[in-house]
Design a protein around this motif. Structure first.
Motif, PDB file in Angstrom:
ATOM      1  N   MET A 109       0.803  -1.177  -0.128  1.00 28.83           N
ATOM      2  CA  MET A 109       0.045   0.017   0.168  1.00 28.83           C
ATOM      3  C   MET A 109       0.901   1.144   0.070  1.00 28.83           C
ATOM      4  SD  MET A 109      -3.148   1.013   2.458  1.00 28.83           S
ATOM      5  CE  MET A 109      -4.380  -0.491   2.127  1.00 28.83           C
ATOM      6  N   THR A 110       0.706   2.031  -1.011  1.00 26.47           N
ATOM      7  CA  THR A 110       1.558   3.276  -0.987  1.00 26.47           C
ATOM      8  C   THR A 110       0.872   4.339   0.179  1.00 26.47           C
ATOM      9  OG1 THR A 110       0.029   4.512  -2.556  1.00 26.47           O
ATOM     10  CG2 THR A 110       1.526   2.989  -3.509  1.00 26.47           C
ATOM     11  N   VAL A 111       1.747   5.421   0.437  1.00 26.74           N
ATOM     12  CA  VAL A 111       1.586   6.351   1.254  1.00 26.74           C
ATOM     13  C   VAL A 111       0.335   7.153   0.896  1.00 26.74           C
ATOM     14  CG1 VAL A 111       2.839   8.568   2.135  1.00 26.74           C
ATOM     15  CG2 VAL A 111       4.069   6.535   1.694  1.00 26.74           C
ATOM     16  N   LEU A 112       0.135   7.399  -0.430  1.00 22.81           N
ATOM     17  CA  LEU A 112      -1.144   8.132  -0.608  1.00 22.81           C
ATOM     18  C   LEU A 112      -2.456   7.343  -0.617  1.00 22.81           C
ATOM     19  CD1 LEU A 112      -1.885  10.788  -2.329  1.00 22.81           C
ATOM     20  CD2 LEU A 112      -1.729   9.375  -4.416  1.00 22.81           C
ATOM     21  N   LYS A 113      -2.251   5.832  -0.428  1.00 19.64           N
ATOM     22  CA  LYS A 113      -3.389   5.047  -0.208  1.00 19.64           C
ATOM     23  C   LYS A 113      -3.656   5.225   1.338  1.00 19.64           C
ATOM     24  CE  LYS A 113      -6.163   1.707  -1.234  1.00 19.64           C
ATOM     25  NZ  LYS A 113      -7.358   1.783  -2.075  1.00 19.64           N
ATOM     26  N   TYR A 114      -2.637   5.267   2.220  1.00 20.72           N
ATOM     27  CA  TYR A 114      -2.666   5.464   3.548  1.00 20.72           C
ATOM     28  C   TYR A 114      -3.374   6.589   3.847  1.00 20.72           C
ATOM     29  CZ  TYR A 114      -0.031   1.363   4.648  1.00 20.72           C
ATOM     30  OH  TYR A 114       0.560  -0.037   4.836  1.00 20.72           O
ATOM     31  N   LEU A 115      -2.912   7.780   3.357  1.00 19.17           N
ATOM     32  CA  LEU A 115      -3.563   9.151   3.492  1.00 19.17           C
ATOM     33  C   LEU A 115      -4.841   9.217   3.081  1.00 19.17           C
ATOM     34  CD1 LEU A 115      -0.291  11.312   2.424  1.00 19.17           C
ATOM     35  CD2 LEU A 115      -1.495  10.626   4.820  1.00 19.17           C
ATOM     36  N   ASN A 116      -5.201   8.441   1.947  1.00 18.90           N
ATOM     37  CA  ASN A 116      -6.514   8.389   1.614  1.00 18.90           C
ATOM     38  C   ASN A 116      -7.325   7.754   2.648  1.00 18.90           C
ATOM     39  OD1 ASN A 116      -8.796   8.823  -0.332  1.00 18.90           O
ATOM     40  ND2 ASN A 116      -8.411   6.707  -1.197  1.00 18.90           N
ATOM     41  N   VAL A 117      -7.080   6.682   3.219  1.00 24.56           N
ATOM     42  CA  VAL A 117      -7.911   6.025   4.120  1.00 24.56           C
ATOM     43  C   VAL A 117      -7.900   6.760   5.455  1.00 24.56           C
ATOM     44  CG1 VAL A 117      -7.850   3.926   5.735  1.00 24.56           C
ATOM     45  CG2 VAL A 117      -7.266   3.448   3.211  1.00 24.56           C
ATOM     46  N   ILE A 118      -6.826   7.480   5.767  1.00 28.21           N
ATOM     47  CA  ILE A 118      -7.010   8.441   7.055  1.00 28.21           C
ATOM     48  C   ILE A 118      -7.946   9.528   6.909  1.00 28.21           C
ATOM     49  CG2 ILE A 118      -5.690   9.933   8.496  1.00 28.21           C
ATOM     50  CD1 ILE A 118      -3.245   7.972   7.968  1.00 28.21           C
ATOM     51  N   TRP A 119      -7.954   9.948   5.373  1.00 23.62           N
ATOM     52  CA  TRP A 119      -8.826  11.112   5.412  1.00 23.62           C
ATOM     53  C   TRP A 119     -10.365  10.537   5.449  1.00 23.62           C
ATOM     54  CZ3 TRP A 119     -10.931  15.606   5.112  1.00 23.62           C
ATOM     55  CH2 TRP A 119     -11.944  15.872   4.142  1.00 23.62           C
ATOM     56  N   GLN A 120     -10.589   9.251   4.662  1.00 18.75           N
ATOM     57  CA  GLN A 120     -12.019   8.843   4.817  1.00 18.75           C
ATOM     58  C   GLN A 120     -12.379   8.593   6.259  1.00 18.75           C
ATOM     59  OE1 GLN A 120     -12.036   5.644   1.742  1.00 18.75           O
ATOM     60  NE2 GLN A 120     -11.708   6.988   0.215  1.00 18.75           N
ATOM     61  N   ILE A 121     -11.529   7.903   7.017  1.00 14.91           N
ATOM     62  CA  ILE A 121     -11.811   7.641   8.296  1.00 14.91           C
ATOM     63  C   ILE A 121     -12.233   8.967   9.138  1.00 14.91           C
ATOM     64  CG2 ILE A 121     -11.037   6.677  10.607  1.00 14.91           C
ATOM     65  CD1 ILE A 121      -9.645   4.480   9.094  1.00 14.91           C
ATOM     66  N   SER A 122     -11.366  10.061   8.645  1.00 13.40           N
ATOM     67  CA  SER A 122     -11.580  11.326   9.415  1.00 13.40           C
ATOM     68  C   SER A 122     -13.079  11.848   8.858  1.00 13.40           C
ATOM     69  CB  SER A 122     -10.500  12.370   9.105  1.00 13.40           C
ATOM     70  OG  SER A 122      -9.502  11.983   9.515  1.00 13.40           O
ATOM     71  N   LEU A 123     -13.454  11.712   7.557  1.00 21.13           N
ATOM     72  CA  LEU A 123     -14.847  12.372   7.412  1.00 21.13           C
ATOM     73  C   LEU A 123     -15.794  11.469   7.958  1.00 21.13           C
ATOM     74  CD1 LEU A 123     -16.337  13.963   5.385  1.00 21.13           C
ATOM     75  CD2 LEU A 123     -16.323  12.128   3.716  1.00 21.13           C
ATOM     76  N   ILE A 124     -15.739  10.160   8.204  1.00 18.23           N
ATOM     77  CA  ILE A 124     -16.686   9.076   8.822  1.00 18.23           C
ATOM     78  C   ILE A 124     -16.881   9.709  10.378  1.00 18.23           C
ATOM     79  CG2 ILE A 124     -17.230   7.060   9.577  1.00 18.23           C
ATOM     80  CD1 ILE A 124     -16.123   5.979   7.178  1.00 18.23           C
ATOM     81  N   TYR A 125     -15.511   9.709  10.884  1.00 17.91           N
ATOM     82  CA  TYR A 125     -15.567  10.390  12.207  1.00 17.91           C
ATOM     83  C   TYR A 125     -16.223  11.784  12.484  1.00 17.91           C
ATOM     84  CZ  TYR A 125     -13.738  11.694  16.908  1.00 17.91           C
ATOM     85  OH  TYR A 125     -13.735  11.987  18.120  1.00 17.91           O
TER      86      TYR A 125
END
Length: 130
Positions: free
Chosen positions: A1-17
């Protein structure tokens, strides 16, 4: 998994939160007789249905949360182990019911998630429903 993918997942979890926290704030502000997390879930559902929030914006983050869901139940099991010596027959029945209820919820959640990921909910077309 690339860094961009990790940042995307973190952003999406932040949106849900963030939507969940907004639901908690709305519950407190309007004195809604439901838990704030439930109000957040209803809000999230409405935003998804109105296409204000698109599924693609939260899909990877939601899949990550579903994949790691079992870790959220570990603290409750450890808490039970702290008081295991004080448990009598009534508590054993209580914990058996809790275990059965948890298994039923997990099975139901799994079945619903499986049906959703198999495309039965997200089929294209104007008249396709479950």
């Amino acid at each position: 998994m690339t860094v961009l993918k990790y940042l995307n997942v973190i952003w999406q979890i932040s949106l849900i939160y963030g939507i969940t926290r907004l639901g908690s704030w709305l519950q407190t502000f309007f004195h809604v007789p439901l838990a704030g997390s439930i109000v957040g879930l209803i809000l999230f559902y409405v935003l998804l249905q109105l296409k204000i929030v698109r599924v693609s914006w939260v899909k990877d983050g939601a899949n990550f949360l579903l994949a790691t869901m079992v870790f959220f139940f570990v603290p409750s099991v450890i808490g039970v182990m702290d008081v295991i010596t004080k448990i009598d027959m009534n508590f054993i029945i209580f914990f058996a019911l809790v275990a059965i209820g948890t298994i039923l919820v997990a099975l139901t959640s799994g079945i619903v998630a499986e049906k959703m990921t198999m495309g039965k909910v997200f089929d294209k077309g104007p008249h396709r429903h479950i």
